[in-house]
Design a protein around this motif. Structure first.
Motif, PDB file in Angstrom:
ATOM      1  N   LEU A  18      25.321  34.174   8.215  1.00 27.63           N
ATOM      2  CA  LEU A  18      25.688  35.552   7.889  1.00 27.63           C
ATOM      3  C   LEU A  18      24.490  36.247   7.250  1.00 27.63           C
ATOM      4  N   ASN A  19      24.032  37.295   7.868  1.00 24.37           N
ATOM      5  CA  ASN A  19      22.900  38.047   7.326  1.00 24.37           C
ATOM      6  C   ASN A  19      23.294  39.506   7.135  1.00 24.37           C
ATOM      7  N   ALA A  20      22.345  40.273   6.661  1.00 25.37           N
ATOM      8  CA  ALA A  20      22.640  41.674   6.344  1.00 25.37           C
ATOM      9  C   ALA A  20      23.032  42.471   7.588  1.00 25.37           C
ATOM     10  N   ARG A  72      24.547  41.370  10.356  1.00 30.03           N
ATOM     11  CA  ARG A  72      25.917  41.062  10.790  1.00 30.03           C
ATOM     12  C   ARG A  72      26.944  41.677   9.849  1.00 30.03           C
ATOM     13  N   VAL A  73      26.649  41.667   8.542  1.00 31.15           N
ATOM     14  CA  VAL A  73      27.560  42.284   7.577  1.00 31.15           C
ATOM     15  C   VAL A  73      27.691  43.785   7.839  1.00 31.15           C
ATOM     16  N   TRP A 131      29.812  44.315  11.012  1.00 29.28           N
ATOM     17  CA  TRP A 131      31.243  44.125  10.747  1.00 29.28           C
ATOM     18  C   TRP A 131      31.813  45.293   9.942  1.00 29.28           C
ATOM     19  N   ALA A 132      31.035  45.749   8.950  1.00 31.04           N
ATOM     20  CA  ALA A 132      31.511  46.876   8.135  1.00 31.04           C
ATOM     21  C   ALA A 132      31.678  48.133   8.972  1.00 31.04           C
TER      22      ALA A 132
END
Length: 313
Positions: free
Chosen positions: A25-27, A29-30, A33-34
């Motif tokens: 999980l990296n920035a 992908r976050v 998703w957000a």
């Protein structure tokens, strides 16, 4: 006699899959998703607002317009739409008090959507078979000319069709309501033709050697092998017919042929002195959309897969 056990060999793919694992999980992908969650919430919010409004009273809505939950929770709007509330109860909750024959309009919508869908799918399948499997002079030119009809906006054909139906004396009748949609459409023909092109021609040739004619090949071989795309097209057509508004508004001139979408417009125009009956209108819209939501829940995967296949051919 001693026996030896050979060491278990591990396939390279298994090793690779075992070491690959889940991506960290990296920035990025976050953030993705957000963004996706925000888009989903924005998309679903109007539906939630409809639901919240339908469970409120029309009078109380104006007192707390920004409240996220139902204002003065009640099922009165649904009772008004289904004809279960009295005139006094409807007016007490901000309704107009006018009666709406919901089940009559629901029956009209069902007849219109089902008959138009059945005719359109059947005749489109015949045309798609002719364009995909039969060889005749000028086939590709005719198909190209037929597809150009996709470029014509439906509003351009509404007035000529209306004049024709009026001259035939079919205004306010189901034949007049269904006639423009009963036969083939360019999209339906194109959709089925893409699937028919992928059917093995040897199966068709073998049937002809056994004495099968064109009709037997179509009904005994082509249709059974194309059951999935035909079902998908029927669902898509049914959804379009159910949501049709302009043509039923023009031709459905009486209650016996008025469909649910048009009836909701009439219900909207029955405005009481305090303003539109938004709670009743939202309840009616949700009930009208319920059949389509159920259909989509059962066939969502098939619809998405078939649309993707048709677009990639």
């Amino acid at each position: 006699m001693a026996t030896t056990i050979a060491p278990t060999s591990i396939a390279p793919e298994q090793t690779a899959s075992g070491t690959r694992g889940r991506k960290p999980l990296n920035a990025g992908r976050v953030a993705a998703w957000a963004a996706m969650i925000i888009i989903i919430l924005i998309t679903l919010f109007p539906f939630y607002w409809m639901l919240r409004t339908s469970f409120s009273t029309s009078k109380a809505l104006f007192l707390e317009p920004g409240k996220l939950g139902p204002v003065d929770f009640t099922l009165g709007a649904y009772k008004r739409v289904l004809g279960l509330a009295t005139t006094a109860e409807a007016q007490a909750e901000g309704g107009s008090g006018a009666s709406v024959d919901f089940f009559l309009y629901l029956r009209n919508s069902t007849i219109f959507a089902v008959v138009a869908t059945a005719g359109q799918v059947f005749f489109s399948a015949l045309a798609a078979y002719a364009f995909a499997r039969l060889r005749w002079p000028g086939r590709d030119i005719v198909f190209f000319a037929f597809l150009t009809a996709l470029m014509v906006p439906p509003i351009f054909t509404a007035l000529p069709n209306f004049i024709l139906i009026k001259n035939l004396g079919l205004l306010g009748t189901f034949p007049g309501l269904i006639a423009p949609y009963f036969f083939m459409t360019p999209f339906a023909v194109f959709f089925l033709r893409q699937f028919f092109l992928g059917i093995n021609r040897e199966v068709e040739e073998a049937a002809k050697l056994d004495g099968a004619g064109l009709w037997m090949v179509f009904f005994r071989i082509i249709l059974p092998m194309s059951w999935a795309p035909i079902t998908t097209l029927a669902i898509l057509t049914l959804i379009n017919m159910w949501n049709e508004y302009l043509w039923p508004l023009l031709v459905g001139t009486n209650d016996s042929t008025r469909v649910l979408n048009v009836a909701l417009g009439v219900f909207r125009s029955q405005t009481p002195q305090t303003g539109p009956d938004w709670a009743g209108l939202m309840a009616a819209v949700l009930i009208a959309a319920l059949p389509l939501l159920i259909v989509f829940m059962f066939f969502a995967k098939r619809i998405v897969n078939s649309i993707g296949f048709s677009g990639s051919k």
